[in-house]
Motif scaffolding. Structure first.
Motif, PDB file in Angstrom:
ATOM      1  N   ASN A 247       0.852  -1.197   0.000  1.00 45.46           N
ATOM      2  CA  ASN A 247       0.000   0.000   0.000  1.00 45.46           C
ATOM      3  C   ASN A 247       0.886   1.245   0.000  1.00 45.46           C
ATOM      4  O   ASN A 247       2.116   1.168   0.173  1.00 45.46           O
ATOM      5  CB  ASN A 247      -1.011   0.001   1.152  1.00 45.46           C
ATOM      6  CG  ASN A 247      -0.437   0.440   2.480  1.00 45.46           C
ATOM      7  OD1 ASN A 247       0.764   0.407   2.700  1.00 45.46           O
ATOM      8  ND2 ASN A 247      -1.301   0.831   3.398  1.00 45.46           N
ATOM      9  N   ASP A 248       0.292   2.402  -0.215  1.00 45.82           N
ATOM     10  CA  ASP A 248       1.060   3.637  -0.363  1.00 45.82           C
ATOM     11  C   ASP A 248       1.702   4.088   0.942  1.00 45.82           C
ATOM     12  O   ASP A 248       2.767   4.718   0.931  1.00 45.82           O
ATOM     13  CB  ASP A 248       0.158   4.753  -0.900  1.00 45.82           C
ATOM     14  CG  ASP A 248      -0.306   4.506  -2.323  1.00 45.82           C
ATOM     15  OD1 ASP A 248       0.419   3.821  -3.070  1.00 45.82           O
ATOM     16  OD2 ASP A 248      -1.395   4.987  -2.688  1.00 45.82           O
ATOM     17  N   ALA A 252       5.533   4.999   1.040  1.00 47.62           N
ATOM     18  CA  ALA A 252       6.017   6.307   1.498  1.00 47.62           C
ATOM     19  C   ALA A 252       7.087   6.134   2.575  1.00 47.62           C
ATOM     20  O   ALA A 252       8.075   6.882   2.614  1.00 47.62           O
ATOM     21  CB  ALA A 252       4.851   7.135   2.038  1.00 47.62           C
ATOM     22  N   GLY A 273       3.900   1.693  -4.974  1.00 45.87           N
ATOM     23  CA  GLY A 273       2.900   1.432  -3.936  1.00 45.87           C
ATOM     24  C   GLY A 273       1.636   0.819  -4.498  1.00 45.87           C
ATOM     25  O   GLY A 273       1.628   0.218  -5.573  1.00 45.87           O
ATOM     26  N   ASP A 276      -3.164   4.393  -4.555  1.00 41.54           N
ATOM     27  CA  ASP A 276      -3.197   5.785  -5.021  1.00 41.54           C
ATOM     28  C   ASP A 276      -3.993   6.664  -4.063  1.00 41.54           C
ATOM     29  O   ASP A 276      -4.885   7.411  -4.467  1.00 41.54           O
ATOM     30  CB  ASP A 276      -3.747   5.892  -6.447  1.00 41.54           C
ATOM     31  CG  ASP A 276      -3.418   7.250  -7.079  1.00 41.54           C
ATOM     32  OD1 ASP A 276      -2.405   7.840  -6.682  1.00 41.54           O
ATOM     33  OD2 ASP A 276      -4.185   7.714  -7.937  1.00 41.54           O
ATOM     34  N   ALA A 280       0.525   8.815  -1.711  1.00 43.53           N
ATOM     35  CA  ALA A 280       1.337   8.640  -2.920  1.00 43.53           C
ATOM     36  C   ALA A 280       1.848   9.950  -3.480  1.00 43.53           C
ATOM     37  O   ALA A 280       2.854   9.978  -4.199  1.00 43.53           O
ATOM     38  CB  ALA A 280       0.537   7.892  -3.982  1.00 43.53           C
ATOM     39  N   GLU A 286       6.943  11.674  -6.208  1.00 39.27           N
ATOM     40  CA  GLU A 286       5.622  11.073  -6.104  1.00 39.27           C
ATOM     41  C   GLU A 286       5.669   9.628  -6.592  1.00 39.27           C
ATOM     42  O   GLU A 286       6.449   9.284  -7.482  1.00 39.27           O
ATOM     43  CB  GLU A 286       4.603  11.885  -6.912  1.00 39.27           C
ATOM     44  CG  GLU A 286       4.389  13.277  -6.330  1.00 39.27           C
ATOM     45  CD  GLU A 286       3.299  14.051  -7.063  1.00 39.27           C
ATOM     46  OE1 GLU A 286       2.853  13.593  -8.142  1.00 39.27           O
ATOM     47  OE2 GLU A 286       2.892  15.113  -6.550  1.00 39.27           O
ATOM     48  N   LEU A 287       4.799   8.805  -6.007  1.00 35.57           N
ATOM     49  CA  LEU A 287       4.881   7.360  -6.210  1.00 35.57           C
ATOM     50  C   LEU A 287       4.146   6.860  -7.443  1.00 35.57           C
ATOM     51  O   LEU A 287       2.993   7.233  -7.693  1.00 35.57           O
ATOM     52  CB  LEU A 287       4.306   6.635  -4.994  1.00 35.57           C
ATOM     53  CG  LEU A 287       5.089   6.723  -3.690  1.00 35.57           C
ATOM     54  CD1 LEU A 287       4.243   6.197  -2.546  1.00 35.57           C
ATOM     55  CD2 LEU A 287       6.395   5.943  -3.796  1.00 35.57           C
ATOM     56  N   THR A 289       2.053   3.911  -8.644  1.00 38.78           N
ATOM     57  CA  THR A 289       1.189   3.086  -7.801  1.00 38.78           C
ATOM     58  C   THR A 289       0.019   2.532  -8.618  1.00 38.78           C
ATOM     59  O   THR A 289      -0.132   2.840  -9.800  1.00 38.78           O
ATOM     60  CB  THR A 289       0.674   3.925  -6.609  1.00 38.78           C
ATOM     61  OG1 THR A 289      -0.041   3.098  -5.695  1.00 38.78           O
ATOM     62  CG2 THR A 289      -0.231   5.055  -7.071  1.00 38.78           C
ATOM     63  N   ARG A 291      -3.986   2.575  -8.900  1.00 43.89           N
ATOM     64  CA  ARG A 291      -5.155   3.334  -8.446  1.00 43.89           C
ATOM     65  C   ARG A 291      -6.313   2.386  -8.180  1.00 43.89           C
ATOM     66  O   ARG A 291      -6.869   1.776  -9.088  1.00 43.89           O
ATOM     67  CB  ARG A 291      -5.563   4.391  -9.468  1.00 43.89           C
ATOM     68  CG  ARG A 291      -6.836   5.152  -9.059  1.00 43.89           C
ATOM     69  CD  ARG A 291      -7.074   6.335  -9.973  1.00 43.89           C
ATOM     70  NE  ARG A 291      -6.006   7.325  -9.820  1.00 43.89           N
ATOM     71  CZ  ARG A 291      -5.652   8.209 -10.762  1.00 43.89           C
ATOM     72  NH1 ARG A 291      -6.261   8.193 -11.933  1.00 43.89           N
ATOM     73  NH2 ARG A 291      -4.685   9.070 -10.534  1.00 43.89           N
TER      74      ARG A 291
END
Length: 338
Positions: A247-248, A252, A273, A276, A280, A286-287, A289, A291
């Motif tokens: 997960n984000d 992070a 990640g 979203d 994120a 910025e990741l 990921t 969504r």
């Protein structure tokens, strides 16, 4: 033919008025009598038709959303979607926190909740709680699970394909040239975590990359659990060049640990990640990921509940499995391995 309140009363050896008081949650009923009536309700399969009266109009629909999710970013998206749906349909939304409840406490809370609401939205991990689902369905309360990786054919669900989504994001890392790809698993109390890990494994297998147990760390969908997992991964004699976090929040945390160790993302370490959420885009870089449209999933869950509540007694009971499309969101956290 539907079971009537008179049949339940005869089975429990009480008056129809007593049955009505029990199923409508009135407090002035002895506990022994309440239990006897509920046993009769379960034995006969009686379903109180709440939709026929107090829940006939949307503005009278009382929907509960119960949460215990440890991710604040995930919860924020969930609440935004549910509140949007409630405002759009004029339904009454009840939000409750069951954090820290054991199975017995969950059963008791679900039993009490069933007396006062017309439907329940269960996000993870409660969407996979056997005792909660059992109590609510026995009471005839419609339930919709959000993001459950373990399909229950007695309740409706709104979800994405976690396996395919995680497979695609790991394949994105492989296409960038990575072969030492670590995975931070999600909380073991959710089947979605298992599906995401299986997607990770499938992507490696298809690419001919041998699995390495040292590159797999257990996380719990929290930022703090991500910190510990990444410290372990980056302390390996041969650390990964890329990390897939389930997960984000944990992704992070991976960015934070990398910065603290003097590593540049993505030049030295690629990180991706899942979900979203706001996590994120509140880190740098910025990741990249997956969504998962959490807000719209909560909105859809409320719609399914209202349709179920409004159905006529003569209508067939329908269990809906609504699979929502996911999306790979490409940002700045992935590059070729150093």
């Amino acid at each position: 033919m539907a079971v009537t309140i008179d049949e339940v009363a005869a089975h429990a050896k009480v008056s129809p008025m007593t049955v009505s008081r029990v199923v409508n949650g009135h407090s002035k009923v002895r506990e022994s009598t309440r239990e006897r009536v509920m046993e009769a309700v379960r034995a006969l399969g009686y379903v109180p038709n709440r939709a026929a009266s107090s829940l006939a109009a949307a503005q009278d629909a009382r929907i509960a959303l119960i949460y215990t999710n440890p991710s604040a970013a995930y919860l924020r998206e969930l609440l935004l979607g549910a509140l949007h749906g409630a405002a759009r349909t004029a339904a009454q939304l009840v939000i409750d926190d069951w954090e820290g409840f054991d199975a017995a406490a969950e059963r008791k809370a679900a039993r009490a909740l069933a007396r006062s609401v017309g439907g329940v939205i269960l996000p993870p991990p409660l969407c996979e709680s056997r005792v909660v689902i059992e109590e609510l369905t026995r009471a005839g309360v419609p339930v919709v699970a959000i993001a459950s990786g373990n399909l229950n054919h007695t309740i409706s669900s709104v979800r994405i394909d976690d396996f395919l989504a995680s497979k695609e994001i790991v394949e994105h890392l492989i296409k960038a040239g990575h072969t030492r790809i670590a995975c931070i698993k999600g909380h073991p109390n959710q089947m979605a975590s298992t599906r995401r890990f299986e997607g990770y494994q499938a992507a490696l297998k298809e690419a001919g990359i041998a699995p390495d147990a040292n590159l797999v760390q257990q996380g719990y969908f929290t930022y703090r659990s991500g910190l510990g997992a990444v410290e372990t991964l980056l302390s390996l004699r041969k650390p990964p060049t890329a990390i897939f976090a389930s997960n984000d929040d944990m992704a992070a945390a991976a960015v934070s640990v990398a910065h603290r160790r003097g590593l540049r993302v993505p030049q030295h370490l690629s990180i991706v990640g899942f979900d979203d959420t706001s996590a994120a885009t509140t880190v740098w870089p910025e990741l990249t990921t997956v969504r998962q449209p959490i807000a719209s999933m909560a909105d859809s869950a409320l719609d399914i509940l209202l349709r179920t509540i409004r159905r006529k007694p003569s209508d067939p009971r329908v269990v809906i499995d609504h699979v929502v499309a996911h999306q790979l969101v490409l940002r700045d956290s992935v590059a070729a391995p150093p």
